[in-house]
Design a protein around this motif. Structure first.
Motif, PDB file in Angstrom:
ATOM      1  N   ALA B 127      -2.534  -5.609  -8.279  1.00  0.00           N
ATOM      2  CA  ALA B 127      -3.299  -5.592  -7.021  1.00  0.00           C
ATOM      3  C   ALA B 127      -2.410  -5.949  -5.833  1.00  0.00           C
ATOM      4  O   ALA B 127      -2.552  -5.393  -4.737  1.00  0.00           O
ATOM      5  CB  ALA B 127      -4.470  -6.579  -7.121  1.00  0.00           C
ATOM      6  N   ARG B 128      -1.469  -6.863  -6.045  1.00  0.00           N
ATOM      7  CA  ARG B 128      -0.604  -7.297  -4.946  1.00  0.00           C
ATOM      8  C   ARG B 128       0.387  -6.203  -4.556  1.00  0.00           C
ATOM      9  O   ARG B 128       0.642  -5.986  -3.365  1.00  0.00           O
ATOM     10  CB  ARG B 128       0.111  -8.594  -5.351  1.00  0.00           C
ATOM     11  CG  ARG B 128      -0.870  -9.735  -5.509  1.00  0.00           C
ATOM     12  CD  ARG B 128      -0.332 -10.833  -6.381  1.00  0.00           C
ATOM     13  NE  ARG B 128       0.704 -11.569  -5.684  1.00  0.00           N
ATOM     14  CZ  ARG B 128       1.507 -12.464  -6.263  1.00  0.00           C
ATOM     15  NH1 ARG B 128       1.414 -12.695  -7.563  1.00  0.00           N
ATOM     16  NH2 ARG B 128       2.392 -13.110  -5.569  1.00  0.00           N
ATOM     17  N   VAL B 129       0.924  -5.524  -5.541  1.00  0.00           N
ATOM     18  CA  VAL B 129       1.841  -4.416  -5.237  1.00  0.00           C
ATOM     19  C   VAL B 129       1.090  -3.337  -4.472  1.00  0.00           C
ATOM     20  O   VAL B 129       1.575  -2.811  -3.461  1.00  0.00           O
ATOM     21  CB  VAL B 129       2.462  -3.849  -6.545  1.00  0.00           C
ATOM     22  CG1 VAL B 129       3.192  -2.544  -6.270  1.00  0.00           C
ATOM     23  CG2 VAL B 129       3.390  -4.868  -7.179  1.00  0.00           C
ATOM     24  N   ARG B 130      -0.113  -3.024  -4.939  1.00  0.00           N
ATOM     25  CA  ARG B 130      -0.925  -1.984  -4.287  1.00  0.00           C
ATOM     26  C   ARG B 130      -1.167  -2.356  -2.823  1.00  0.00           C
ATOM     27  O   ARG B 130      -1.014  -1.538  -1.920  1.00  0.00           O
ATOM     28  CB  ARG B 130      -2.259  -1.856  -5.033  1.00  0.00           C
ATOM     29  CG  ARG B 130      -2.995  -0.560  -4.781  1.00  0.00           C
ATOM     30  CD  ARG B 130      -4.113  -0.319  -5.782  1.00  0.00           C
ATOM     31  NE  ARG B 130      -5.019  -1.453  -5.925  1.00  0.00           N
ATOM     32  CZ  ARG B 130      -5.243  -2.091  -7.074  1.00  0.00           C
ATOM     33  NH1 ARG B 130      -4.635  -1.713  -8.178  1.00  0.00           N
ATOM     34  NH2 ARG B 130      -6.091  -3.108  -7.130  1.00  0.00           N
ATOM     35  N   ARG B 131      -1.486  -3.613  -2.598  1.00  0.00           N
ATOM     36  CA  ARG B 131      -1.749  -4.090  -1.243  1.00  0.00           C
ATOM     37  C   ARG B 131      -0.497  -3.978  -0.366  1.00  0.00           C
ATOM     38  O   ARG B 131      -0.571  -3.586   0.798  1.00  0.00           O
ATOM     39  CB  ARG B 131      -2.234  -5.540  -1.308  1.00  0.00           C
ATOM     40  CG  ARG B 131      -2.815  -6.044  -0.013  1.00  0.00           C
ATOM     41  CD  ARG B 131      -3.411  -7.428  -0.133  1.00  0.00           C
ATOM     42  NE  ARG B 131      -3.873  -7.807   1.186  1.00  0.00           N
ATOM     43  CZ  ARG B 131      -5.068  -7.509   1.660  1.00  0.00           C
ATOM     44  NH1 ARG B 131      -5.939  -6.864   0.909  1.00  0.00           N
ATOM     45  NH2 ARG B 131      -5.405  -7.845   2.891  1.00  0.00           N
ATOM     46  N   CYS B 132       0.644  -4.347  -0.926  1.00  0.00           N
ATOM     47  CA  CYS B 132       1.906  -4.274  -0.171  1.00  0.00           C
ATOM     48  C   CYS B 132       2.223  -2.833   0.196  1.00  0.00           C
ATOM     49  O   CYS B 132       2.687  -2.553   1.306  1.00  0.00           O
ATOM     50  CB  CYS B 132       3.064  -4.871  -0.987  1.00  0.00           C
ATOM     51  SG  CYS B 132       2.982  -6.660  -1.135  1.00  0.00           S
ATOM     52  N   ILE B 133       1.975  -1.913  -0.726  1.00  0.00           N
ATOM     53  CA  ILE B 133       2.256  -0.486  -0.454  1.00  0.00           C
ATOM     54  C   ILE B 133       1.335   0.015   0.657  1.00  0.00           C
ATOM     55  O   ILE B 133       1.769   0.657   1.603  1.00  0.00           O
ATOM     56  CB  ILE B 133       2.090   0.358  -1.750  1.00  0.00           C
ATOM     57  CG1 ILE B 133       3.212   0.008  -2.733  1.00  0.00           C
ATOM     58  CG2 ILE B 133       2.095   1.847  -1.431  1.00  0.00           C
ATOM     59  CD1 ILE B 133       3.042   0.595  -4.127  1.00  0.00           C
ATOM     60  N   GLU B 134       0.050  -0.344   0.562  1.00  0.00           N
ATOM     61  CA  GLU B 134      -0.928   0.097   1.571  1.00  0.00           C
ATOM     62  C   GLU B 134      -0.575  -0.426   2.964  1.00  0.00           C
ATOM     63  O   GLU B 134      -0.840   0.206   3.965  1.00  0.00           O
ATOM     64  CB  GLU B 134      -2.328  -0.414   1.211  1.00  0.00           C
ATOM     65  CG  GLU B 134      -3.015   0.366   0.094  1.00  0.00           C
ATOM     66  CD  GLU B 134      -4.246  -0.373  -0.458  1.00  0.00           C
ATOM     67  OE1 GLU B 134      -4.768   0.082  -1.489  1.00  0.00           O
ATOM     68  OE2 GLU B 134      -4.659  -1.405   0.126  1.00  0.00           O
ATOM     69  N   ARG B 135       0.023  -1.618   3.007  1.00  0.00           N
ATOM     70  CA  ARG B 135       0.280  -2.267   4.286  1.00  0.00           C
ATOM     71  C   ARG B 135       1.729  -2.211   4.726  1.00  0.00           C
ATOM     72  O   ARG B 135       2.123  -2.922   5.659  1.00  0.00           O
ATOM     73  CB  ARG B 135      -0.162  -3.731   4.208  1.00  0.00           C
ATOM     74  CG  ARG B 135      -1.652  -3.765   4.250  1.00  0.00           C
ATOM     75  CD  ARG B 135      -2.298  -5.002   3.829  1.00  0.00           C
ATOM     76  NE  ARG B 135      -3.712  -4.695   3.728  1.00  0.00           N
ATOM     77  CZ  ARG B 135      -4.619  -5.004   4.649  1.00  0.00           C
ATOM     78  NH1 ARG B 135      -4.283  -5.661   5.709  1.00  0.00           N
ATOM     79  NH2 ARG B 135      -5.886  -4.657   4.496  1.00  0.00           N
ATOM     80  N   ALA B 136       2.536  -1.410   4.037  1.00  0.00           N
ATOM     81  CA  ALA B 136       3.958  -1.340   4.385  1.00  0.00           C
ATOM     82  C   ALA B 136       4.131  -0.830   5.811  1.00  0.00           C
ATOM     83  O   ALA B 136       3.378   0.031   6.275  1.00  0.00           O
ATOM     84  CB  ALA B 136       4.672  -0.423   3.413  1.00  0.00           C
ATOM     85  N   ALA B 137       5.111  -1.402   6.512  1.00  0.00           N
ATOM     86  CA  ALA B 137       5.412  -0.942   7.876  1.00  0.00           C
ATOM     87  C   ALA B 137       5.924   0.490   7.812  1.00  0.00           C
ATOM     88  O   ALA B 137       6.484   0.916   6.793  1.00  0.00           O
ATOM     89  CB  ALA B 137       6.468  -1.856   8.491  1.00  0.00           C
TER      90      ALA B 137
END
Lengths: 206, 206
Positions: B127-137
Motif C-alpha cells: 500500500a505504501r509503494v502504491r501511494r508513493c507512486i501515485e504521489r510521485a512528483a
C-alpha cells in the motif's frame, strides 16, 4: 456477515472489550466457547486444553514450515491436534453466517478472506499489572514480580503460537486494522468508541 | 486545549489523515510549519533543515544520554540545534492554547503532560509503494525497489531520531493511544472514523 477478531496482550482488557463490543453491536461473542468445543471433540478436560494451548511452549517446531499450516503434522501432539481442531471450530463459527466477535485463538489467520475487522489490544505493564491484581481470583496472592513474569510468559507463548501458523507478527501494527492501547481508558467508555470505528470499517467503500 | 499528535510510517498517508482530521474537528494543523520555523530561526534553507532532520543519520550519538534530552549538547551540530529548536517550536505551538493536530517531529515526546491523543499511522509495504507512486512528483521515476529502499531508510531514521530522545519505541503499540493501519482504507473515509474516536478520547472520564 461481519467478523471482528480481537488479539490481545495478557491483562490489557481485550476480553472485556470484546464482550462489550459484541453487546454494543448486537454481535455473537466467542471466547472460551472455542476451548470448550476443542475439549469436547478431543474428549479432554477444558482446563487441560487451555493450559496446553496458552501456557506450554511448543516443541519440535520446524521453522521452515511456518508458511504451511497443513504441514504442521510434524509438530508434537497434542498441540497439533488442538491447532487443527481450533481451525475447524473457528471455521465452523464463521460458517454460521452471523456477525460475531471472536477473542483470541488467531481467528484472523484461520479466517482469511472473510469480511473481517482485526483489532489488537495492548496496554503498558503498569496498567496490566493493576488489572491482574483487581481481577485476581479469591485466595490468589501473587507478588508484582510474579504477575509481571506471568504476563511476559503468556505473551511470549501467544507470539510463538502465532509464529507457527503465519508470517504476520503478533502485536505488529500492520498485522491488524486497529491497535488500541487501553492504558488510559475505562473499557466501558472505550467499547462504544471502537464500535463506532468498526461500523465505519464495515461501511467503507474501498 | 486538545492536541492530537500523528507519527507515521513513510507512505502510510499519515500526513493526509492529519490534515483531514484537523478539518473534521476544526483544529489547527502543523506539519511543514515546524520545519519552516526552525529554518527561519537558524537562518537556513528549509529543504536543508528537512534533509538534515529526516534523511541523514545521526553521528556521535551518546546512547547513555537517551533519557536526558537536555544533555544532548554532546550531539554533533547542526542536528542538535535543530532538535532543540524543534522542541522550542512545538512548545510554542502548544503555548498558543488552541486545539491542534501536529504531524511528525516527535511532538508526543516534547509535549508530555498535555491533554493529548497520540496516533501512529502505518500500512503494509504494498500500500505504501502504491501511494508513493501515485504521489510521485512530475519527472520522478523511481523503480519499485528504489521506492522500497527509500521507505525503509526514512522509517529507520525516524525510529533512530526518536530513540535519541525517548525510551518509547517508534511504532510500538503502547507508545501511542491508537495505531491505525491505512492499507485497506480510503483516507477520506478513515478521517471521520478517527475523528469520532478522538472525540470519545477527549471526552472520557478516566
Amino acid at each position: 456477515m461481519n467478523i471482528i477478531t480481537i488479539s490481545r496482550e495478557f491483562g490489557s482488557g481485550g476480553r472485556e472489550l470484546g464482550k462489550r463490543l459484541a453487546d454494543e453491536l448486537g454481535y455473537d461473542y466467542y471466547d472460551r466457547e472455542i476451548i470448550l468445543a476443542i475439549a469436547k471433540s478431543q474428549n479432554l478436560d477444558e482446563s487441560y486444553v487451555e493450559q496446553a494451548m496458552d501456557h506450554s511452549m511448543w516443541q519440535g517446531r520446524p521453522l521452515t514450515y511456518r508458511r504451511s499450516f497443513t504441514s504442521s503434522v510434524l509438530f508434537q501432539a497434542p498441540q497439533t491436534n488442538f491447532l487443527l481442531e481450533q481451525k475447524r471450530v473457528i471455521e465452523g463459527i464463521a460458517g454460521l453466517g452471523k456477525n460475531c466477535v471472536i477473542v483470541g485463538r488467531n481467528a484472523d489467520v484461520f479466517l482469511e478472506g472473510q469480511t473481517m475487522f482485526h483489532i489488537f489490544v495492548c496496554a503498558d505493564m503498569e496498567a496490566r499489572v493493576r488489572r491482574c491484581i483487581e481481577r485476581a481470583a479469591e485466595g490468589e496472592h501473587l507478588t508484582r514480580r510474579e504477575i509481571e513474569q506471568n504476563i511476559r510468559r503468556i505473551d511470549k507463548n501467544r507470539a510463538r503460537n502465532r509464529e507457527i501458523i503465519t508470517d504476520n507478527s503478533w502485536g505488529k501494527g500492520t498485522t491488524y486494522d486497529l491497535t488500541v492501547n487501553t492504558s488510559n481508558w475505562d473499557i466501558k467508555e472505550l467499547a462504544p468508541a471502537v464500535a463506532e470505528f468498526a461500523k465505519c470499517w464495515f461501511g467503507r467503500t474501498k
